[in-house]
Design a protein around this motif. Sequence first.
Motif, mmCIF file in Angstrom:
data_model
loop_
_atom_site.group_PDB
_atom_site.id
_atom_site.type_symbol
_atom_site.label_atom_id
_atom_site.label_comp_id
_atom_site.label_asym_id
_atom_site.label_seq_id
_atom_site.Cartn_x
_atom_site.Cartn_y
_atom_site.Cartn_z
ATOM 1 N N ILE A 47 0.725 -1.288 -0.022
ATOM 2 C CA ILE A 47 -0.055 0.117 -0.074
ATOM 3 C C ILE A 47 1.055 1.180 0.232
ATOM 4 C CG2 ILE A 47 -1.953 1.154 1.190
ATOM 5 C CD1 ILE A 47 -3.001 -1.568 2.058
ATOM 6 N N VAL A 48 0.729 1.770 -1.052
ATOM 7 C CA VAL A 48 1.847 3.118 -1.245
ATOM 8 C C VAL A 48 0.799 4.480 -1.324
ATOM 9 C CG1 VAL A 48 3.405 4.283 -2.918
ATOM 10 C CG2 VAL A 48 3.260 1.587 -2.750
ATOM 11 N N SER A 49 1.106 5.138 -0.388
ATOM 12 C CA SER A 49 0.010 6.498 -0.384
ATOM 13 C C SER A 49 -1.410 6.012 -0.342
ATOM 14 C CB SER A 49 0.438 7.496 -1.301
ATOM 15 O OG SER A 49 1.607 7.809 -1.421
ATOM 16 N N GLY A 50 -1.675 4.843 0.239
ATOM 17 C CA GLY A 50 -3.046 4.456 0.436
ATOM 18 C C GLY A 50 -3.667 3.791 -0.646
ATOM 19 N N HIS A 51 -2.865 3.590 -1.753
ATOM 20 C CA HIS A 51 -3.195 2.933 -3.004
ATOM 21 C C HIS A 51 -2.514 1.481 -2.949
ATOM 22 C CE1 HIS A 51 -3.063 7.090 -5.028
ATOM 23 N NE2 HIS A 51 -4.249 6.799 -4.407
ATOM 24 N N ASN A 52 -3.554 0.319 -3.362
ATOM 25 C CA ASN A 52 -2.877 -1.063 -3.130
ATOM 26 C C ASN A 52 -2.319 -1.336 -4.588
ATOM 27 O OD1 ASN A 52 -4.677 -0.909 -1.133
ATOM 28 N ND2 ASN A 52 -5.947 -2.689 -1.691
ATOM 29 N N LEU A 53 -1.055 -1.854 -4.495
ATOM 30 C CA LEU A 53 -0.396 -2.066 -5.883
ATOM 31 C C LEU A 53 0.085 -3.406 -5.475
ATOM 32 C CD1 LEU A 53 1.807 1.115 -5.820
ATOM 33 C CD2 LEU A 53 -0.344 0.539 -7.305
ATOM 34 N N GLY A 54 -0.308 -4.401 -6.541
ATOM 35 C CA GLY A 54 0.286 -5.606 -6.464
ATOM 36 C C GLY A 54 1.904 -5.805 -7.172
ATOM 37 N N THR A 55 2.673 -6.523 -6.660
ATOM 38 C CA THR A 55 4.054 -6.623 -7.056
ATOM 39 C C THR A 55 4.113 -7.324 -8.637
ATOM 40 O OG1 THR A 55 4.344 -8.502 -5.973
ATOM 41 C CG2 THR A 55 5.049 -6.474 -4.700
ATOM 42 N N ALA A 56 3.476 -8.319 -8.749
ATOM 43 C CA ALA A 56 3.475 -8.787 -10.014
ATOM 44 C C ALA A 56 3.136 -7.949 -11.519
ATOM 45 C CB ALA A 56 2.592 -10.079 -10.177
ATOM 46 N N PRO A 57 2.371 -7.212 -11.573
ATOM 47 C CA PRO A 57 2.197 -6.158 -12.777
ATOM 48 C C PRO A 57 3.253 -5.382 -12.696
ATOM 49 C CG PRO A 57 0.180 -6.206 -11.054
ATOM 50 C CD PRO A 57 0.933 -7.130 -10.426
ATOM 51 N N ILE A 58 3.768 -4.774 -11.552
ATOM 52 C CA ILE A 58 4.819 -3.744 -11.687
ATOM 53 C C ILE A 58 6.157 -4.480 -12.117
ATOM 54 C CG2 ILE A 58 6.263 -2.266 -10.312
ATOM 55 C CD1 ILE A 58 4.089 -2.096 -8.509
ATOM 56 N N GLU A 59 6.337 -5.785 -11.746
ATOM 57 C CA GLU A 59 7.453 -6.603 -12.110
ATOM 58 C C GLU A 59 7.259 -7.012 -13.684
ATOM 59 O OE1 GLU A 59 7.621 -9.703 -9.235
ATOM 60 O OE2 GLU A 59 8.195 -8.303 -7.595
ATOM 61 N N ASP A 60 6.122 -7.097 -13.990
ATOM 62 C CA ASP A 60 6.121 -7.465 -15.608
ATOM 63 C C ASP A 60 6.237 -6.220 -16.421
ATOM 64 O OD1 ASP A 60 4.766 -9.921 -14.659
ATOM 65 O OD2 ASP A 60 2.851 -9.667 -14.953
ATOM 66 N N ALA A 61 5.904 -5.308 -15.868
ATOM 67 C CA ALA A 61 6.080 -3.803 -16.573
ATOM 68 C C ALA A 61 7.656 -3.608 -16.744
ATOM 69 C CB ALA A 61 5.507 -2.658 -16.066
#
Length: 635
Positions: free
Chosen positions: A508-522
């Motif tokens: 949770i970054v600044s209150g936004h939920n982020l999944g690690t997998a899609p970021i790693e895919d990018a």
Amino acid sequence: MSNYHIKHFEEYFQVYRKSVRNPEMFWEEIAEEHFAWRKKWDQVLSWDFTKPEIKWFEGAQLNITENCLDRHLRTKGDKTAILFEPNDPRDPAEHISYKELHERVCKFANVLKQNGIGKGDRVCIYLPMIPELAISVLACARIGAVHSVVFAGFSSAALSTRINDCDAKLVLTSDGSYRGSKTIDLKGIVDEALTDCPRVETVLVAKRINSEIIMVEGRDRWLQPLLDQSSSDCAPEIMEAEDPLFILYTSGSTGMPKGMLHTTAGYMVYTAYTFKNVFQYKQDDVYWCTADIGWITGHSYIVYGPLLNGATTLMFEGVPSYPDFGRFWEIIQKHQVNQFYTAPTAIRALAKHGTELVDKYDLSSLKVLGSVGEPINEEAWHWYNDNVGKKRSPIVDTWWQTETGGIMITPIPFSTPTKPTYATLPFIGIQPSLMDENGQEIKGNQVSGRLCIKFPWPSIARTIWGNHQRYKDTYFSAFTNKYFTGDGALRDEVGYYRITGRVDDVIIVSGHNLGTAPIEDAINEHPAVAESAIVGFPHDIKGSALYGYITLKDTGEGRDHNNVRKEINQLITERIGPIAKLDKIQFTPGLPKTRSGKIMRRILRKIASNDTSNLGDTSTLLNPEVVEEIMENVL
Ligand code: WTA
């Protein structure tokens, strides 16, 4: 005795006991007394967490907008429903009365109909925080279309994924948006997204910034002329209790975002009831939630919860830092705000600028302060309590999720004694349990574990759109017969809950939920990248920020690392949005892995958090030398 409005602590316990002893009877009474139904239910609840299948108020018929709008017209027609505060403080605020809101929703609903939208169709809404956003949400609900709001900070790629996943045939957007001193070309983002969305037939465009945009012939239409010609007469579509109301995407730890599906009657009953009690809203109060309607907090506690209670809900277009960091306090003073609901990350960002800007404004109208979205740290809690609430306004630290639809663990102000960093006690009807790693419930106090909920509540999401199996696997498989939240929590000596954070790969970054997998895919799309792993690390303002460990092909020699860093963040911005950019990027010769090839994120997390005194069990590591190397070069 009506249980709709809880006024003191003993009453909370009494009502709570009643709600868990006989949930059906309890919720039936609440539903019966406080809402307009076209037809009452045949059965209050049927459920089976193993399938999983949950139905509330089956057989009932209603329209949620009739409850949000029509039924207030007689007594509150001239009361302000939506108080719109624009980005630029020099522009006038707009007071939209219940009567006017009703009219504008009906007109909008007719425009949707004329553009081929009917019951069950999905409409994607990609709009800034302007009145059209709330109005279009309600217009969809009026005619039984399923709204899917996408936060207007997401990139075109993230938008097209969501449009295609729910198969929306109409998109609502604007020519652009204001964000502090900047403008954002929303229409351009939509145009790009739609190159990948062949099934979208129509785009309706609201005018906000008067920019030159390209209108695609046969597809794009300006909204205002259509509204001007449209009738303000639109009978509500009669919906079944379990008909879909909306889809809202939330990040999972892996793969595609999850389209959480919420249905009509249960969501209505629960959001209305929680709003009333958690904010202790009274007639004539002005309530303000600073979230964006693109998130669940905005759905439940800017639009539905407040309007169901006939409240005045303030909608703010801008950002807390424009024209300066006193903007929130200026708005509170200007509109005499009584309840203020925001996120810890905003509090921390504002606290950084000292108390001078807060002290400049008269905040004496405030009665209740709320916090949501991530754990609130002790320092931020005290700053909020001392400087904003002047130790007079209780802080409600509300824990809940996109999936839960409404607030689940929270103090009730003026009843529950608060305790910094604790969400305190379950709301009426909510039965939490802490579970150990072997699937056993941990009883008693002063314990910690994985947070589950044992019994359904009316606003639980019913499925993941188009993927019921994933719904089952994610929420109902870790622990038998329980909804698993993905969060860890502890229970103190008196039974208060403190949420300790995610136990999965959601950050949770600044209150936004982020999944690690899609970021790693990018990241892995970058031609120079061999492999990457993302973890969270503590950050003063954002709560958590992202740390990327990246291994380059051919060790990256000869490359300008700073350029690669920039390119990687650019890729992330394009694929997901700027909120998912990495704060730190460390290039490493390899990633620590188990013998079976799994990346040991636990170790990477500890290193990024500067917590290397005890790395835990490293005996299963395939390549311990990499850990040494990473520790030496940590950023
Ligand atoms: C976290 C937001 C601690 C939690 C309404 C949850 C919190 C995730 C709190 C859901 C809180 C939310 N204290 N953590 N008061 N509120 N969270 O879906 O990890 O955007 O699972 O819903 O935020 O985030 P979502």
